[in-house]
Every structure is written in C-alpha cells, then in structure tokens.
Write a protein that holds these residues in place. Structure first.
Motif, mmCIF file in Angstrom:
data_model
loop_
_atom_site.group_PDB
_atom_site.id
_atom_site.type_symbol
_atom_site.label_atom_id
_atom_site.label_comp_id
_atom_site.label_asym_id
_atom_site.label_seq_id
_atom_site.Cartn_x
_atom_site.Cartn_y
_atom_site.Cartn_z
ATOM 1 N N GLY A 33 20.196 -12.946 -7.442
ATOM 2 C CA GLY A 33 19.439 -12.930 -6.186
ATOM 3 C C GLY A 33 18.926 -14.308 -5.841
ATOM 4 O O GLY A 33 19.165 -14.840 -4.745
ATOM 5 N N GLN A 34 18.247 -14.933 -6.800
ATOM 6 C CA GLN A 34 17.681 -16.263 -6.556
ATOM 7 C C GLN A 34 18.765 -17.300 -6.342
ATOM 8 O O GLN A 34 18.629 -18.213 -5.525
ATOM 9 C CB GLN A 34 16.819 -16.680 -7.750
ATOM 10 N N TRP A 255 25.291 -12.324 1.282
ATOM 11 C CA TRP A 255 24.383 -13.047 0.384
ATOM 12 C C TRP A 255 22.938 -13.000 0.851
ATOM 13 O O TRP A 255 22.010 -13.012 0.056
ATOM 14 C CB TRP A 255 24.850 -14.486 0.157
ATOM 15 N N LEU A 258 21.050 -10.229 -0.550
ATOM 16 C CA LEU A 258 20.905 -10.169 -2.016
ATOM 17 C C LEU A 258 19.674 -10.928 -2.496
ATOM 18 O O LEU A 258 19.258 -10.806 -3.636
ATOM 19 C CB LEU A 258 22.148 -10.759 -2.700
ATOM 20 N N GLY A 259 19.114 -11.744 -1.626
ATOM 21 C CA GLY A 259 18.030 -12.644 -2.030
ATOM 22 C C GLY A 259 16.760 -11.905 -2.407
ATOM 23 O O GLY A 259 16.602 -10.723 -2.095
ATOM 24 N N PRO A 260 15.846 -12.595 -3.070
ATOM 25 C CA PRO A 260 14.605 -11.974 -3.541
ATOM 26 C C PRO A 260 13.724 -11.472 -2.402
ATOM 27 O O PRO A 260 12.876 -10.608 -2.615
ATOM 28 C CB PRO A 260 13.914 -13.085 -4.328
ATOM 29 N N THR A 263 15.721 -7.816 -1.863
ATOM 30 C CA THR A 263 15.872 -6.880 -2.973
ATOM 31 C C THR A 263 15.448 -7.527 -4.288
ATOM 32 O O THR A 263 15.534 -8.745 -4.458
ATOM 33 C CB THR A 263 17.331 -6.389 -3.085
ATOM 34 N N ASP A 264 15.000 -6.699 -5.233
ATOM 35 C CA ASP A 264 14.614 -7.227 -6.545
ATOM 36 C C ASP A 264 15.798 -7.280 -7.500
ATOM 37 O O ASP A 264 15.889 -8.156 -8.355
ATOM 38 C CB ASP A 264 13.522 -6.340 -7.167
ATOM 39 N N PRO A 266 19.637 -7.205 -7.096
ATOM 40 C CA PRO A 266 20.846 -7.157 -6.271
ATOM 41 C C PRO A 266 22.018 -6.489 -6.978
ATOM 42 O O PRO A 266 22.822 -5.831 -6.317
ATOM 43 C CB PRO A 266 21.129 -8.634 -5.969
#
Lengths: 749, 146
Positions: A33-34, A255, A258-260, A263-264, A266
């Motif tokens: 995610g990050q 993408w 998917l990032g923080p 979502t926590d 992904p």
C-alpha cells in the motif's frame, strides 16, 4: 562420518528456505500500500532495483561465506577483514537492524491478527497502544519465548511453511492475472521515474534475509555449493515473485485504490477480487490472511535467532561480554542474548511506526552490506594464505565495488530522520569500541595488518590511522595482591620478570581487610589509621617494579574479605595473571588455606601463580608435569624465567613405565618449546619423586589440576606437604580455565 | 580396559556412560559419581542439532561447551574417555552412544527445575529412565562431603 560432517545437517532446500522464508514476509504483506502510494505501478521496478542491489552483496556474501563458514555471518567477515572498529559498527548495526526489522515484522503480524481476532486498544494517559501494537506485542513475546525455551519445530516445518507460502502466492498471482487489466496499470510512472529509488528505499526491508543464511554457514552441508545456491537463489526467487505480484496487484486494483488513504490491507482487497471471480472470495481472503501470519512470523523468528548468532560471534571476538552468550542449563539456548534482543524488539514495537522501523532497519543493514563488500575487496587484495573461497565473485572487482556503492548509495534515498537514527547507532558502535571493546578485543583486522605490513610504501596518514584504531586489548597485566610486607620484593621480582617478557605492566593491589562490623566507607576514611603499612608497602612495591623497568600501578582495596576479593579485583582490573603469596601469614588465617584453595580451583578469572616463598632464586627450576593445561602454564612460566634469568630448567615426569614416560616427556617438552630443558623421568610415588627432584632445585613450579592432581593436591593436601617438605620456593600454577579452552578451540593468539 | 560381554558377570560400574550438559553440570555429576569409584568412565555431550532448521546455538559454541564439560569431568576422572554426539533427539543419542561404547550403565544427575521447566525442555529424565536398554543410575544431587 567425521564430526565436522555430523554437525552439518542443513540441505540446500533448508538453506534456501531460511533466506526465502525471512524475506518473503514484509514486502508483499505489509508494504505494498505504502509503496504503491510512493511510486504507482512502477514500484515493481523498485523491487527489481532492490533485488539487483541485494544480488551484488549476495555474491560477495557467498564468497566470504564459503571462505569462512563461521557463526556470525556478515559481522564476522567485516570484523575479520576490517578489524574490531568496523566490527563493532557492523555487529551493533546488524544486531539493532535485526531488532528493528523484527519489530516491523511483528507489527505486520499484529496487523493481520487484528483482522480476525478482536484485540483491545489500550490508552495510558496520552500514550495509546493500538490493537495492531497489542497483537505485535503478543506475537513478539511469543516468538522470543519460543526461542528462549528452544522449542524445536520439526525439521521440515520450515520447509513446509515456505513451500506453502510460495504456493499460496503462486495461486494468488495466477488468479489475479486472470482478473488483471493492463489498462489499470496505466500510467506506469504516475510519480515519474524518479520515484523508483525512493520506492526501493522503502521496500528494501523486504530483502533483509539472504545474509542470514551466512550466520548459519557452519551448519550447511557441502557449503561450497549450497551456500551460494541458497543466498543467490533466494534473492533471485523473491525478486521475481515481488515484481510479478506488484504488477498483478496493480493490474487488478488501480494503484490509487491500494494506498493507505483508502485501504489498510491492499493484499486482502485484491484477494477478494481475484478469488471472488471463482466464487471463493472469503476463502481467498482467509488464505491470504493465514499466509500473512505465516510470512511475518517466520521472518521475525529467523531474525531473533540470527541476532543471537551475531551476539555469539561478537562475544567470541570479545566485543561484548561473554556473559550475554551463556547457554541455559535446561533449554540449551543462549537465553540472555535472546531476552535482551526481545527487550529491544518490545521497545521498538512500542514506538510503533512501521515505516520508520522498516527504513531504520534497512539503513543499518545497508551499512553492514556496504562494509561486507569492502571486506571482500580487502580479503582479495590482502590475499592471505588461509583465504580460499570455493565460490568466487564473478567480474571482480566490479561486483563488490557496485555492491558497496549501491548499498551506501541507497541510504541517500532515506529520510533524514531515518539516516540520523541509523547514524546514531553507528556512532554508538564507535563509542562502544573506544570505551569497551578496544581494551578487550584481541583480534586485529586483515586490513590494518595489510597496511602496517606495508608501512614503507603506503602514505603516512593511512599507516598512522591503522595504528591508532588498533585494539590494545591484550596488553598483558600482571596483578600482585599484597598482604604483608615480608614477601613483597620477591613477588614483585617474579611479576616484573613475567610482565617484562610479555611486554606488559604490573598492577600492585593492597587488600586491606576490615572486620565485618566496620562499614567500608568508614574503612576508606580511616585507611591511614587502619593500616599504616599500606602506603609504605605500595610505595616500596612501586619502587621495586620501577627498578625492574616495568610500568606499574598501585591500588588499595578495602574489603571485609581477603581472599575472595583478589579474584574480584583481578576480574575488575582485566588482569591476565595474578601473582600472589601464600603462607601462614599471607592471606587470611591459616585455617582458611584449604577453603581458599577450593576457591582457587573453582572459578578463575585469569591465570594464577601462587608463591610459597622461601627466597626468590630462579636459577634451577623443576617443573613436574603429567600434561594438561595447568602444567602448560608452569612450562610457560619456566620459559619466561629462563629467558629472563637464564634459569636451568628440569622437567619431571612420573610414569609407570620409564620408556613411555620418556617418550611422553620428550614430546611434551618439544610442544612447550622447552626442548633444551633437562628431562627427568621417575617411577613410583609422585610426591616422593617431586620432593627428591626438589632437593637440588631452587624453585618448583607445579600445575594445580593436572590430571587429577587437583584432587590429590587439594583434598589430599599433597601440595601442602610438598610445599612444606621441600626447602626451595614452590610456585603453584593454575590456568584460567575458560580462556585457555577458548584459545585452544579457536586458535586465538 | 577390559570389557566383559557376559552381563551376568559384569560390574554395574565397569564402564559408565556419563551424559553431561554444561561445565558446572559436568563437574557436579562427576563429583556425585566419584565416591562409587567406577572402573571406567566415558563422558558424553550431545550437540543438539536442528536437523533441517538452524540449531539453537552455534556449533562452535556447543563444541566449546562440550570440551569444557569434558575437562571438568577429567578433573575428577583423569582417564575418562569422551564422546560427542550430534543429534536432534538427546535421549536417542545417549542410547546410541551407550550401545556403541558398550556401557554397563548410564549415570546422570537430574537437573531439577519445576514441572513447567521440565515440560518445556522435554523431560529427558523420564525418557532416559523409561526407555533405556541398560541400567540407568540417578546420582544424588548433593553428595554429602565426607
């Protein structure tokens, strides 16, 4: 099978799974995610870049590992090649890097645990423990406990876990690609190509693991082949898997989703889509959660074990206290080392910032990897005869140079706070070396030897730098505890002779005994009145030693006990040898001699010579021997006296059979470097033989514990009989047990 | 040292196998055995192997521990032979060694600890005592000083 082969029980698959199992956890389950937020779909290239940087170091680690299959891995190579200053940096860096990484892995574990186990959030004042941290703490404590009691997973469990993980991820990838849409991957570089390396800096923690294989190199079968295979293979496997999975994740879900911020976890979102397409979305999420737990647990577990290996190796080189590496009587684990590492992990979990932990762990490892590549270059250039690796890095010196440059270079893409944190640990390593390790470490780096050997050709600053950074540990210190003035000059003469031969110094200690009822502070204030002799005694000892031309220090110790204090003081002062008097009037009451000698024979912090003084005349010395470590000390002492005073040395051996005895003694004299000594073989009673040999000698040097002599000497009082019956001085030699063993085993010098 | 193969005529202490752990344990065990004056002693240490996973301690460290333990035993029994085994299963290794050296008995000292500790460390005492194919002697913890 030879013992060496019996000790090697890790096959190629087991070695490979150590690397893959450690690495595969973080990159896929915690960071995507990050990483996606940082670089978009191009993060796949960030992983490839991380794999390439790791590959250079993996090759160097393989070569060093096959050349020196020793416990400790990276630390050991750096310390061996670059010396204990860099060894301290690498050791501390590697140890703390592993603790940071373990905290990071357990936080990942806590994260997955909290998706299906309800965990509380605890608030203490302004300090909040999230449920992830609670889960991580539970997991961290559990992993440390498992290692502390040494619960043995069955040999194949690790292989099964890793194969299961790889299988789950493969099925996941295949199902994912069926749902992927290449257009979702567009644009591939939403943050520009410049975001690739910062992405690598973030995910590099995913590659910490291949070097752990080298920490158990001594246990791997056929290391010449299997070690490089496992190290290089595991880097290749995880790099390919990471790249494929990143592309897949971002082909299924955009993408940005998917990032923080969105979502926590992904991976679970993508699993729901991928497995959902075949109607088993919930099963897919469950399976991936299970995989996440397995992956983070195996990473954390392997890191805790690896850090105890590094502690052991540092203890072996005396960079940290050997105390830390003691093995538990029942669990047979290095429990202290594991507990201390566990303490660090718990502390780091409480800090709780996943990203900072991951990156600080990476920076410390990158420093170690950079040093490791330099170590390889040093080993190749110094070309010592012992260095004979079975695997050699291709395209030397390009690979190790690229390895060092890229490892150090990647650090530049970290945030200042992470670099400062890591720099603080490096500084700590340097301070640790100067304050603690320098006086203790005995091992010199290949580099400093190389520089000093060529001090003529090389530039002056390099030579003087190498000389300044040298450990001075091992400056030989002879401690002389004095009680009464009678024997002062004889003890000082003996101690000075030994110190001068060994290029060391003499440390004179006067132990003033005060009655138990007197507080020690009172004793210190009234030292003049309590023992008026003290100052003049130490003063004359100092003069005597200075006359002998040996550096001398004097101390007064106030104590309730006399004899016991000597050994405490010897340990405190890092003494290599204690030279002490023994007699009715020397230390303690006559009735305590027996007890005192029990003390001598139990646990010694250093070598001990006890002089039953009847005048100091080393002109004709008799050394009775039956072999064994203590008579080696007798022999060494006799040799020093011979060098100093030109003494006539006679070696005495009492045997059942004259011819056998002669053969033994000749060989022994040879091995002790005393082949010029007179050999005397007797049969019959040991005590009588020693006493008759002593009649025309001026000094007898007896080893304390040679082959059961201990029991006969101490319990049967033979030593007291001998010491009382003969007319010359008797020197009782007892070697520091642990050190001598250590040296015999590891060939220390 | 003569080894007689007829168990009927053989002394219990003809050749004692002495499994030991640390240096302290070795010294205590040897001292506990000493008053009974055995004819022959072989001291053994089992280096616990992972057999598929890394060991709990480095092999080097295990071997150093073994050597220190042997030295400690030789302070009491100067002629003691030594035997190092590399096995995952400590008790199995002891039985194998007993077979190999044809020991007349296995002598050891229990290392105490409460039930939890014994459970966690895999209660070797019970296995040793119940599965041996030759006499097992449990030495007293604190032999009285005479």
């Amino acid at each position: 099978m030879s013992e060496e082969e019996l000790a090697k029980d890790l096959g190629p698959l087991a070695a490979l799974t150590i690397g893959v199992g450690t690495m595969i956890g973080a990159g896929i389950f915690v960071l995507p995610g990050q990483a996606a937020a940082k670089a978009g779909p191009a993060v796949a290239l960030s992983f490839v870049a991380g794999g390439i940087i790791s590959m250079f170091t993996a090759m160097s680690a393989s070569e060093l590992g096959t050349a020196m299959p020793k416990a400790g891995g990276s630390y050991f190579y750096v310390n061996h090649a670059l010396g204990p200053l860099f060894g301290s940096i690498a050791g501390m860096g590697n140890w703390m890097g592993l603790a940071f990484a373990s905290a990071f892995y357990t936080l990942g574990f806590g994260d997955y645990l909290s998706t299906f186990v309800p965990l509380p959030t605890i608030t203490v004042g302004s300090f909040v423990l999230t449920q992830i941290q609670i889960g991580a703490l539970l997991a961290g404590v559990a992993f440390v406990l498992v290692n502390y009691v040494g619960a043995k997973e069955t040999g194949r469990l690790q292989n099964i876990i890793v194969i299961l993980l790889v299988s789950i991820l493969t099925v996941f990838s295949v199902l994912g690609f069926l749902q992927a849409d290449l257009s979702t991957l567009q644009p591939f570089f939403p943050k520009g190509t410049g975001s690739i390396l910062p992405g690598t800096a973030l995910v590099f923690v995913s590659f910490l693991g291949f070097a752990k294989i080298t920490t158990v190199a001594e246990e791997i079968k056929n290391p010449g082949r299997n070690l490089p295979l496992a190290i290089i293979g595991s880097v290749a496997i995880v790099t390919v898997m990471y790249a494929i999975i990143m592309v897949m994740l971002m082909g299924v879900v955009n993408w940005e989703q998917l990032g923080p911020a969105v979502t926590d976890r992904p991976v679970l979102d993508v699993a729901e889509v991928a497995f959902g397409a075949v109607g088993i979305g919930a099963l897919g999420v469950g399976t991936l959660t299970f995989a996440g737990l397995l992956a983070t647990a195996s990473s954390a577990n392997a890191s805790i074990l690896a850090s105890s290996r590094i502690n052991f190796a540092m203890g072996r080189d005396k960079l940290i206290s050997a105390w830390l590496n003691d093995v538990h009587d029942r669990f047979a684990t290095p429990y202290r080392s594991i507990a201390v590492t566990g303490g660090f992990i718990v502390a780091f979990i409480l800090i709780g910032n996943v990203k900072v932990l991951a990156k600080a762990g990476s920076v410390l490892h990158l420093i170690v990897y950079g040093l490791l590549n330099i170590a390889l270059i040093v080993m190749r250039e110094a070309d010592t005869p012992e260095y004979d690796p079975e695997f050699r890095v291709p395209w030397y010196p390009v690979v190790p140079i690229l390895g060092a440059v890229t490892s150090f270079g990647l650090i530049a893409f970290m945030k200042p706070i992470e670099i400062v944190l890591a720099a603080a640990f490096v500084a700590f390593g340097v301070v640790w070396y100067l304050a603690y390790a320098r006086t203790r470490a005995t091992k010199h780096g290949i580099l400093s030897q190389y520089v000093l050997d060529r001090s003529e050709q090389l530039p002056k600053p390099a030579v003087s730098a190498a000389r300044t950074a040298q450990p001075d540990g091992g400056e030989y210190r002879v401690m002389v505890p004095l009680a009464k003035p009678e024997h002062e000059s004889h003890l000082i003469s003996l101690a000075s002779a030994i110190a001068r031969q060994r290029g060391g110094s003499v440390d004179v200690v006067h132990i003033v005994t005060v009655p138990d009822q007197t507080p020690l502070e009172y004793g210190a204030e009234h030292i003049e009145t309590l023992d008026a002799e003290s100052q003049s005694l130490l003063e004359s000892a100092r003069e005597d030693a200075e006359t002998e031309g040996v550096p001398v220090e004097t101390h007064t110790i106030i104590s309730h006990e006399s004899f016991e204090e000597i050994f405490d003081a010897a340990a405190d002062h890092d003494a290599d040898l204690v030279v002490m008097g023994w007699g009715v009037d020397s230390h303690g009451a006559p009735g305590r001699i027996e007890g005192a000698f029990d003390e001598v024979t139990q646990d010694l912090p250093c070598d001990v010579l006890v002089l039953r003084d009847r005048g100091f005349d080393p002109s004709r010395v008799v050394v009775p021997t039956a072999g064994g470590p203590d008579s080696e000390l007798s022999a060494a002492t006799a040799k020093l006296l011979q060098a100093e005073y030109d003494s006539e040395v006679t070696l005495l051996h009492v045997a059942d059979d004259h011819a056998e005895g002669e053969a033994f003694l000749e060989e022994w004299a040879e091995s002790q470097g005393l082949s010029d000594a007179t050999l005397r073989i007797e049969t019959g009673d040991v005590e009588t033989a020693i006493e008759s040999a002593a009649t025309d000698a001026t000094m007898v040097i007896v080893g304390a514990t040679e082959r059961g002599l201990l029991e006969r000497l101490v319990r049967g009082s033979v030593v007291i009989d001998i010491a009382e019956d003969v007319d010359c001085s008797v020197l009782l030699a007892e070697q520091k047990r642990s050190r001598s063993l250590f040296e015999r085993l590891f060939g220390g010098d | 040292m003569s080894v007689e193969h007829d168990p009927g005529e053989r002394s219990l202490l003809a050749h004692v196998l002495l499994p030991v752990a640390s240096e302290d344990d070795a010294l205590a065990t040897a001292r506990a055995l000493a008053p009974y004056d055995p004819d022959g002693v072989t001291v053994m240490h089992v280096v616990e192997k992972g057999e598929g996973v890394p060991d709990k301690t480095p092999v080097e460290q295990s071997e150093a521990t073994a050597a220190a333990a042997y030295d400690a035993v030789r302070e009491v029994f100067p002629e003691a032979e030594d035997h190092t085994a590399y096995r995952r299963d400590v008790v199995e290794a002891i039985f194998e060694a007993a077979e190999e050296i044809d020991a007349s008995a296995i002598a050891f000292q229990t290392r105490g600890g409460n039930r939890l500790i014994q459970f966690l460390s895999g209660d070797t005492t019970l296995k040793l005592v119940s599965q041996a194919d030759r006499p097992v002697i449990t030495l007293p913890k604190d032999p009285g000083e005479t």
